[in-house]
Scaffold this active site. Sequence first.
Site, PDB file in Angstrom:
ATOM      1  CE  LYS A  68       3.448  -0.087   6.614  1.00  0.00           C
ATOM      2  NZ  LYS A  68       2.304   0.691   7.084  1.00  0.00           N
TER       3      LYS A  68
ATOM      4  CG  ASP B 189      -3.579   4.706   5.959  1.00  0.00           C
ATOM      5  OD1 ASP B 189      -4.455   5.274   5.273  1.00  0.00           O
ATOM      6  OD2 ASP B 189      -2.831   3.822   5.505  1.00  0.00           O
TER       7      ASP B 189
ATOM      8  CB  THR C   5       6.019  -3.990   0.848  1.00  0.00           C
ATOM      9  OG1 THR C   5       6.025  -3.103  -0.285  1.00  0.00           O
ATOM     10  CG2 THR C   5       5.715  -5.409   0.378  1.00  0.00           C
ATOM     11  CB  VAL C   6       2.523  -6.174   4.962  1.00  0.00           C
ATOM     12  CG1 VAL C   6       2.444  -7.149   6.145  1.00  0.00           C
ATOM     13  CG2 VAL C   6       2.166  -4.764   5.425  1.00  0.00           C
TER      14      VAL C   6
ATOM     15  N   GLY D 270       0.825  -1.195   0.000  1.00  0.00           N
ATOM     16  CA  GLY D 270       0.000   0.000   0.000  1.00  0.00           C
ATOM     17  C   GLY D 270       0.856   1.241   0.000  1.00  0.00           C
ATOM     18  N   GLY D 271       0.198   2.383   0.204  1.00  0.00           N
ATOM     19  CA  GLY D 271       0.914   3.643   0.154  1.00  0.00           C
ATOM     20  C   GLY D 271       1.960   3.793   1.238  1.00  0.00           C
TER      21      GLY D 271
END
Length: 477
Positions: A41, A139, A25-26, A21-22
């Site tokens: 993460k 978020d 990365t997970v 996502g913004g």
Amino acid sequence: MRADAYRLAGRYRLVERLGEGGAGTVWRAIDETLDRQVAVKQVRVPPGLTPPQRAAFADRAIHEARSAGRLRDPAIVMVHDVVLDGDQPWIIMDLVTGRSLDKVVKERGPLPPEEVARIGLSVLSALETAHMNGMLHHDVKPANILIDADGSAMLTDFGIAVPLYGQNGAGPTSGGGSLGYMAPERLNQQAAGSASDLWSLGAALYVAAEGRAPFERSMPAAVAAAVLLHDPPFPERAGPELGGLIMAMLAKDPVTRPPAGLVRERLSALAEPVRRRRRWWLAPVAAVAAVLVGVAGWYGVTALKGTPETGRFAAAPDPCGLVGDALAVELLGGKVLRTAPRWGMCQWKLDGAPAPRTLTVEVWAERPADDLGGPQVAERRYASERAGRVGAKGTVFRTVTGEGQDVKEVGEAAYAQTSFKLSTLKEGISHDVVLFRLSNLIGQVTLERGDVPLKDAGGGKETVLTAARTVSAALGG
């Protein structure tokens, strides 16, 4: 990157990419020291930074992750560790097997209002814990809300949480976030507060109830414009009560959004049908617990370490009894109609006047939580709400929120603030609000005046203070 060939800090072996996502990365990883699976993460570093800027970004990410790691709530995905590999920050978290809310809605469609309310309560609990510890999530969105197999909800991605208090007492204007779930004040680079997270929660609950985003548009610029300029369609599938609450949470002006305590009370009432259906299996457990502990209480086990103080108010009093109709007539300047839209709220509206006037009184009682008594919980909630309102000062499109001030003779602590929303070039709607605390009770008194000339934006301040002092006196404050 070949995942299984990479070991972070000589300990965390990356296994597979779970999502991106913004904010980063997970990965699913194995903690080879403790022989367990974790989520790792990889924080996204903004492009174009100079080496000193990258180092400063990494230091801030580590600090914020450590702060998030101190948060403890059943609805918060726990942060265990933070690692700096070169100038790349990595955050180590619990691996949660649940599906994200956006995927659940995509597979099942809109969820029943009771289930949406239950999800909202869990996420709200996580946010309140963060806010009471001086942190904003920044978020909140369906992709960051995980639904477990038993239906319980958790809020993840606290790795980009930021301090609630800025250098000047205001919330931050930068940080992560996702378009369509960022509050209007954040899009306008204004200070964010706890109300900004609640706006994002409202947008996420809209998706859960309606099956689509509230400001859904084809172009990012159109989404931003919709957040700033337009109200979303009423979420019909949510029903009038939940839909009305969601719309109130999505108010453009942070001062006029319902505080967390009122949101919690309303969601609790809406989730009650679900609780009734599930009580059959809770009853035997509760009976056994009562026998083992030997007492009853907010949480029975708290008796083992002393029962926290409840506070002066076992329940919130009827707000309609705190301001008499005669005083409402005097304050509003004419005949009034009194209504009680929901428990804990009473309104007096000026009847038949060309310019609308409404006086609203809201009260709710905080209960003991963990090792905190009711007054201590209320004190923290009040501090969080006040901080959010301090950060709300500024202009968000056509709404101007003034600088608030602490006031005396209203409860044990009170904060007054005025906001004004232009409806024409010269007139608009003025909101004068007083937030107050007394023992374990938190209340809010609001005077809304329509068709007000811009030059008279703060003209209702003395009226709302008179009403607030009357309420405080009626409560014994």
